[in-house]
Enzyme design. Structure first.
Site, PDB file in Angstrom:
ATOM      1  N   GLU A  71       0.966  -1.124  -0.139  1.00 20.71           N
ATOM      2  CA  GLU A  71      -0.128   0.165  -0.156  1.00 20.71           C
ATOM      3  C   GLU A  71       0.781   1.010  -0.117  1.00 20.71           C
ATOM      4  O   GLU A  71       1.469   1.495   1.033  1.00 20.71           O
ATOM      5  CB  GLU A  71      -1.001  -0.184   1.201  1.00 20.71           C
ATOM      6  CG  GLU A  71      -2.077   0.697   0.987  1.00 20.71           C
ATOM      7  CD  GLU A  71      -2.040   2.166   1.395  1.00 20.71           C
ATOM      8  OE1 GLU A  71      -1.736   2.947   0.461  1.00 20.71           O
ATOM      9  OE2 GLU A  71      -2.093   2.457   2.682  1.00 20.71           O
ATOM     10  N   CYS A 121      -2.186   8.766   2.400  1.00 17.27           N
ATOM     11  CA  CYS A 121      -1.838   8.508   1.144  1.00 17.27           C
ATOM     12  C   CYS A 121      -3.066   8.746  -0.109  1.00 17.27           C
ATOM     13  O   CYS A 121      -2.830   8.664  -1.037  1.00 17.27           O
ATOM     14  CB  CYS A 121      -1.587   7.001   1.034  1.00 17.27           C
ATOM     15  SG  CYS A 121      -2.911   6.012   1.788  1.00 17.27           S
ATOM     16  N   GLU A 125       4.367  12.700  -4.594  1.00 19.51           N
ATOM     17  CA  GLU A 125       3.491  12.888  -3.519  1.00 19.51           C
ATOM     18  C   GLU A 125       3.749  14.011  -2.420  1.00 19.51           C
ATOM     19  O   GLU A 125       4.907  13.685  -1.740  1.00 19.51           O
ATOM     20  CB  GLU A 125       3.491  11.477  -2.871  1.00 19.51           C
ATOM     21  CG  GLU A 125       2.484  11.386  -1.736  1.00 19.51           C
ATOM     22  CD  GLU A 125       2.032  10.018  -1.169  1.00 19.51           C
ATOM     23  OE1 GLU A 125       3.027   9.313  -1.129  1.00 19.51           O
ATOM     24  OE2 GLU A 125       1.176   9.765  -0.795  1.00 19.51           O
TER      25      GLU A 125
HETATM   26  P1  NAD Z   1      10.420   6.719   3.952  1.00 21.02           P
HETATM   27  O1  NAD Z   1      10.288   6.505   2.406  1.00 21.02           O
HETATM   28  O2  NAD Z   1      11.795   6.499   4.299  1.00 21.02           O
HETATM   29  O3  NAD Z   1       9.740   5.658   5.000  1.00 21.02           O
HETATM   30  C1  NAD Z   1       8.151   5.631   4.818  1.00 21.02           C
HETATM   31  C2  NAD Z   1       7.819   4.274   5.682  1.00 21.02           C
HETATM   32  O4  NAD Z   1       8.797   3.352   5.463  1.00 21.02           O
HETATM   33  C3  NAD Z   1       8.230   4.609   7.019  1.00 21.02           C
HETATM   34  O5  NAD Z   1       7.197   4.061   7.896  1.00 21.02           O
HETATM   35  C4  NAD Z   1       9.642   3.749   7.471  1.00 21.02           C
HETATM   36  O6  NAD Z   1       9.716   3.478   8.665  1.00 21.02           O
HETATM   37  C5  NAD Z   1       9.330   2.756   6.592  1.00 21.02           C
HETATM   38  N1  NAD Z   1      10.708   2.385   5.941  1.00 21.02           N
HETATM   39  C6  NAD Z   1      11.629   2.837   5.243  1.00 21.02           C
HETATM   40  N2  NAD Z   1      12.529   2.273   4.804  1.00 21.02           N
HETATM   41  C7  NAD Z   1      12.288   0.901   5.060  1.00 21.02           C
HETATM   42  C8  NAD Z   1      13.066  -0.019   5.010  1.00 21.02           C
HETATM   43  N3  NAD Z   1      13.979  -0.551   4.319  1.00 21.02           N
HETATM   44  N4  NAD Z   1      12.386  -1.561   5.427  1.00 21.02           N
HETATM   45  C9  NAD Z   1      11.185  -1.350   6.082  1.00 21.02           C
HETATM   46  N5  NAD Z   1      10.536  -0.212   6.345  1.00 21.02           N
HETATM   47  C10 NAD Z   1      10.991   0.929   5.877  1.00 21.02           C
HETATM   48  O7  NAD Z   1      10.031   8.189   4.293  1.00 21.02           O
HETATM   49  P2  NAD Z   1       9.561   8.915   5.507  1.00 21.02           P
HETATM   50  O8  NAD Z   1      10.050  10.215   5.505  1.00 21.02           O
HETATM   51  O9  NAD Z   1       9.011   8.299   6.511  1.00 21.02           O
HETATM   52  O10 NAD Z   1       8.078   9.318   4.598  1.00 21.02           O
HETATM   53  C11 NAD Z   1       8.086   9.822   3.125  1.00 21.02           C
HETATM   54  C12 NAD Z   1       7.225   9.514   2.213  1.00 21.02           C
HETATM   55  O11 NAD Z   1       6.754   8.217   2.579  1.00 21.02           O
HETATM   56  C13 NAD Z   1       5.966  10.380   2.174  1.00 21.02           C
HETATM   57  O12 NAD Z   1       6.316  11.384   1.345  1.00 21.02           O
HETATM   58  C14 NAD Z   1       5.047   9.339   1.628  1.00 21.02           C
HETATM   59  O13 NAD Z   1       5.082   9.306   0.227  1.00 21.02           O
HETATM   60  C15 NAD Z   1       5.207   7.858   1.980  1.00 21.02           C
HETATM   61  N6  NAD Z   1       4.474   7.523   3.125  1.00 21.02           N
HETATM   62  C16 NAD Z   1       3.161   6.876   2.729  1.00 21.02           C
HETATM   63  C17 NAD Z   1       2.464   6.320   3.422  1.00 21.02           C
HETATM   64  C18 NAD Z   1       1.274   5.790   3.197  1.00 21.02           C
HETATM   65  O14 NAD Z   1       0.174   5.579   3.851  1.00 21.02           O
HETATM   66  N7  NAD Z   1       1.242   5.130   1.997  1.00 21.02           N
HETATM   67  C19 NAD Z   1       2.704   6.461   4.963  1.00 21.02           C
HETATM   68  C20 NAD Z   1       3.863   7.040   5.409  1.00 21.02           C
HETATM   69  C21 NAD Z   1       4.793   7.617   4.391  1.00 21.02           C
END
Ligand code: NAD
Length: 488
Positions: free
Chosen positions: A261, A295, A392
């Site tokens: 997701e 999202c 996004e």
């Molecule tokens: P990010 O892309 O690093 O992390 C997003 C999520 O993934 C976080 O919960 C993080 O803990 C997890 N994550 C990151 N690297 C991982 C890995 N290697 N293995 C497992 N989990 C991992 O960046 P962020 O700053 O936390 O969020 C930025 C972007 O993430 C947002 O701009 C948005 O696009 C997206 N996001 C989407 C949702 C959603 O509901 N689909 C939720 C949170 C963030």
């Protein structure tokens, strides 16, 4: 904006330390604890346990034995236990909501709604556990019986993010447990305590040890350890598209079932014949809820030419009416952004859009210099090359553009690799039917905001991921299908 920091100081003592939950025991991790910061005040309010490899190995071992125990409990009994967990959330809604607001920032009314919605989600999946029917397939011989049964896929590695600390996790946990799977949940390290309260609800309901485990730590270390491990049979991730692609590739290399997701960039198309007041009210609510860190938040507002000026005027007024402040203060309708990364991202997106000719209709500024407060923002005249129209934003930025024809709106709606949610407003049944066919998205909500209920599918297509996290489809992701054919 009237941010009252005393409100958060008063309840700071109510913010719990967060532990790992492994094999039915709350405990510390083998690595140094991580700090938790209140996004409304920048103050450190607590810490969360940090799992090392040894902790993860114990979680894997107990998820394996927990799966054996839990999958052998009847669906009827599993459902009863899930209902108890739902009640535990309802009984503690005030406490959980305060914790969530302290660590995530959203208005406490939104935190309460999220907690109660999580309880509804558990109740719904509890009932679905009892309806995981198989099938009898007529055979080619009267002496053969062919039965199709659903079996839980096995221990699940679930990864949930910080924007909805309960509701992103509960979709995975409730559906997985309802199906008879065990789960290792990697919760969000920045908003861990409210997520831990979800796990506590299942502990309160006497879930067998090992059926649900909670870990926190360095996300990449955890996913790199859990996903390839032979105990894990399914991976479920909610987060960004870039991380989702890495985890899906890893899962693919080890032939693990996957639900993803991921991000979205939802178009909201408003036609000349629409009820403009209705569209503004609902879309502004959807845009600024949870400070836009959703999202399925609408981002590309595509407004047909004749009503463009009126829509923009009303939408800017709605954005300016949003009361930004500490989520614990009554009257706040939008809290701070959940972390400093989002604040930096908003600045980058606005600077880039303006440098390319975009105009600021309202907002586009940080508020104060303490906490991650940002003004609800409306941009116009933004060219398609701008970052904000391609990435996004995951924050309170709406980009309003005009279109002339139906085809032009569809072309823009489908331009991006994302395909999660879409919204449209029109009073024409013909236009509405065409939209539901032509817009490339996993969900489209027309003339109202009707997404994310437990009983309806929730998920995207294209770069927004695959698999569903709602409806009966969500349960199916946690089942293997087995054919039993028997000569009698
Ligand atoms: P990010 O892309 O690093 O992390 C997003 C999520 O993934 C976080 O919960 C993080 O803990 C997890 N994550 C990151 N690297 C991982 C890995 N290697 N293995 C497992 N989990 C991992 O960046 P962020 O700053 O936390 O969020 C930025 C972007 O993430 C947002 O701009 C948005 O696009 C997206 N996001 C989407 C949702 C959603 O509901 N689909 C939720 C949170 C963030």
């Amino acid at each position: 904006m009237g941010t009252d920091f005393r409100a958060s100081e008063k309840v700071m003592s109510e913010y719990p330390q967060t532990h790992l939950y492994i094999g039915g025991i709350w405990r510390d991790g083998s690595k140094e604890r991580l700090s938790i910061v209140n996004p409304a005040s920048d103050e450190v309010i607590g810490t969360v346990a940090n799992a090392g490899r040894d902790d993860l190995d114990e979680a894997l071992a107990t998820a394996a034995t927990g799966f054996t125990a839990w999958s052998r409990i009847s669906a009827f009994e599993r459902a009863k236990l899930l209902h108890k967990a739902a009640q535990s959330l309802r009984d503690r809604v005030e406490t959980i909501a305060t914790i969530m607001t302290l660590e995530q920032g959203k208005p406490v009314a939104e935190s309460k709604t999220e907690t109660l919605a999580a309880a509804d989600m558990i109740d719904w999946f509890a009932e679905e556990a009892r309806r995981a029917y198989g099938r009898v397939v007529p055979s080619r011989s009267v002496n053969v019986r062919q039965v199709v049964v659903k079996e839980p896929v096995g221990p699940v590695a679930a990864f949930s993010p910080w924007n909805f600390p309960l509701n992103q996790a509960v979709r995975k946990v409730a559906a997985g447990l309802a199906a008879g799977c065990s789960v290792i949940l990697k919760g969000p390290e920045e908003t861990p305590a409210s997520c831990a309260e979800l796990v506590r609800a299942f502990a309160d309901a006497n879930l067998p040890a090992g059926a649900l485990n909670l870990v926190f730590g360095i996300p990449a270390d955890i996913s790199n350890h859990l996903i390839p491990h032979p105990v894990i049979r399914k991976v479920s991730f909610t987060g960004s598209t870039s991380v989702g692609k890495q985890l899906a590739a890893l899962a693919g290399a080890y032939m693990k079932r996957v639900t993803m997701e991921l991000g979205g960039h939802a178009p909201a198309i408003v036609f000349d014949d629409a009820d403009v007041d209705l569209a503004v009210r609902i879309l502004a609510g959807a845009k600024f809820r949870n400070a836009g860190q959703v999202c399925v938040a609408p981002t590309r507002f595509l407004i047909q030419e004749k009503i463009y000026a009126r829509f923009l005027d009303c939408f800017v007024k709605a954005a300016e009416a949003v009361k930004v402040g500490n989520g614990l203060d009554s009257g706040t309708t939008m809290g701070p952004l959940a972390n400093g990364r989002r604040l930096e991202a908003m600045d980058l997106l606005v600077t880039d859009a303006v440098s390319r000719g975009g105009k600021v209709a309202t907002g586009a500024k940080r508020i104060g210099n303490r906490g991650n407060f940002y003004k609800p923002t409306v941009l116009t005249d933004v060219p398609l090359s701008a970052l904000v129209l391609n990435e996004e934003p995951f924050g309170p930025i709406a980009v309003v553009s005009s279109f002339s024809t139906y085809d032009a709106a569809i072309t823009e709606a489908n331009r991006l690799p994302y395909g999660l949610a879409a919204y449209a407003y029109t009073t024409s049944g013909k236009t509405s039917a065409a939209l539901s066919r032509d817009v490339q998205s996993g969900m489209i909500s027309i003339n109202h905001h009707g997404l994310a209920l437990p009983e309806v599918p929730f998920g995207g297509i294209k770069d927004s991921g695959y698999g569903s996290e709602g409806g009966t489809e969500a349960m199916d992701n946690f089942f293997n299908i087995k054919l039993v054919t028997e000569a009698i």
